[in-house]
Write an enzyme that holds these catalytic residues in place. Sequence first.
Site, PDB file in Angstrom:
ATOM      1  N   SER A 174     -31.571 -46.068  11.529  1.00  0.00           N
ATOM      2  CA  SER A 174     -30.380 -46.045  12.376  1.00  0.00           C
ATOM      3  C   SER A 174     -29.699 -47.412  12.436  1.00  0.00           C
ATOM      4  CB  SER A 174     -30.747 -45.605  13.792  1.00  0.00           C
ATOM      5  OG  SER A 174     -31.234 -44.285  13.803  1.00  0.00           O
ATOM      6  N   GLN A 196     -39.622 -48.537  10.756  1.00  0.00           N
ATOM      7  CA  GLN A 196     -38.603 -47.771  10.041  1.00  0.00           C
ATOM      8  C   GLN A 196     -37.216 -48.351  10.286  1.00  0.00           C
ATOM      9  OE1 GLN A 196     -37.641 -43.839  11.638  1.00  0.00           O
ATOM     10  NE2 GLN A 196     -37.746 -42.980   9.588  1.00  0.00           N
ATOM     11  N   GLY A 197     -36.478 -48.610   9.216  1.00  0.00           N
ATOM     12  CA  GLY A 197     -35.119 -49.132   9.315  1.00  0.00           C
ATOM     13  C   GLY A 197     -34.098 -48.117   8.848  1.00  0.00           C
ATOM     14  N   GLU A 214     -41.572 -36.427   9.082  1.00  0.00           N
ATOM     15  CA  GLU A 214     -41.438 -36.907  10.446  1.00  0.00           C
ATOM     16  C   GLU A 214     -41.213 -35.754  11.411  1.00  0.00           C
ATOM     17  OE1 GLU A 214     -38.667 -40.027  13.002  1.00  0.00           O
ATOM     18  OE2 GLU A 214     -37.987 -39.286  11.072  1.00  0.00           O
TER      19      GLU A 214
END
Length: 384
Positions: free
Chosen positions: A131, A128-129, A246
Amino acid sequence: MDLTFSAEERAFEQEVRDYIASSLTPEMKRATALTPSVFSDPDIGMAWQRALHKKGWGAPGWPVEHGGPDWTPAQRWIFEAECARAGVPNVNVMGVKMVGPVIIGFGSPEQQNFYLPRILSGEDYWCQGYSEPGSGSDLASLKTRAERQGNSYVVNGQKTWTTLGQYGEWIFCLVRTSNEGKPQTGISFLLIDMKSPGITVRPIKLLDGECEVNEVLFDNVEVPAENLVGEENKGWNYAKFLLAHERTNIADVNRAKRELERLKRIAKAEGVWEDMRFRDEIAKLEVDVIALEMMVLRVLSELAKTYEAGAGEWNLGALPPGNAEAQTKNIVAFRIPLSRVETKIKLSQNRELEDRQRVIARLEASDGQDAKATARWMKRVLPT
C-alpha cells in the site's frame, strides 16, 4: 464428503499436541494472550518459529524440497487446529506464508537457496511493501519507482500501513518499473534489505496507542538487480498469487473459535452475558463460525482426494470446478466480525457502575489475563 480422521491422523494429532505442550513456554503463552493484535510480538513469534523449525515443522505449506514437512491436507488442518487451540504465537506470516511461497514459485535457484532457509530458521523477519498513500485498494496505481541503473535498481517512493515494519529486516515491495500499457503491466516484485541506506521507517500510532503499522520511505535506495523476483514488469502476477495466500489465511476458523470462547469468558466475567441482545450477537457469530468450519472441511475433503490421486500438494487448481474451489472463494471473502462484538463488550460492560475507575481497578486486581488486558485497553482508549 468424508470428515472423519483416520487412526494415523489421530496419532499425528496427539504428536502435535505433545510437542506444543513441551515446546510452548509459559512466557510465549502469556505474551500471546496479552497481544492485542493478530500479529505476535516479533521476538515471541520468531522464537516459536525456531521451535517449529527444530522439529521440521517450520513451513507446513511448503514443498519438501524447500523444507516443508510433506503433510497431507488433513495433517495440516490438524496442526493448525492444535496450534489455535493451544494459543501459540503467530510466526512471521509475511515470511512463511507470503513471500516464501512467491520465492518458491517464481524465484531463482539462488534466491531460493539464500532466502528460504533464513525464513525457515527464523533468522530474517519480513514485512510487506504494497500500500501507498493514494494506492490502497487501487494497488495498481502505485507510484514507488525502481529505475534500472547498471546492476542495480534505484528505488524512490513511499509505502504505508506496513505492518511491524519497524522490526523488518527485509521487505518485499511492489515497485513501478514501466509506465507503458496498463498500470498492472509496469509493476515488478523486489526484495529489499531494510538496512539499505536511504530507507526511513516512521511508526504510525493507532487508536490503542500501539505502533503496529508504519510508513516506509525510499530515497535513492540501491537494490541489486538480482533481488528482482521473476521477470521485470510481471510483478502483478506474483502479487495476485501472494494475495491468494494472504486472504486464505485470514479465514482462520480455529483461531476464530478460540477468540469466540474468549469473548464469552469476558462477557460472563463482566456482567453482560445475561443481556439477551448481546447473546443474540454471540449466537450469530457462532453459527457463522460453524458454517465456516464446515466449508473448510468440505474443501479439505476435496483436497485429500487430489492429494491421494498423486498431486501431493494443496492444489486448488486441481479441484472440480464449481465445487470446493467455489467454496474456497467464499472462505476468502469471509470475515469474522469478532472485533465488533468485543468492542461492544468493552463499551457496554458494567454500565451500572458510576465510576469507571472502579471497573478498571477491579479488572487489574483480577487473576485473569483477559481482564487485565481489558483494563489496559480501557485506560488507553476510554476517558476515565
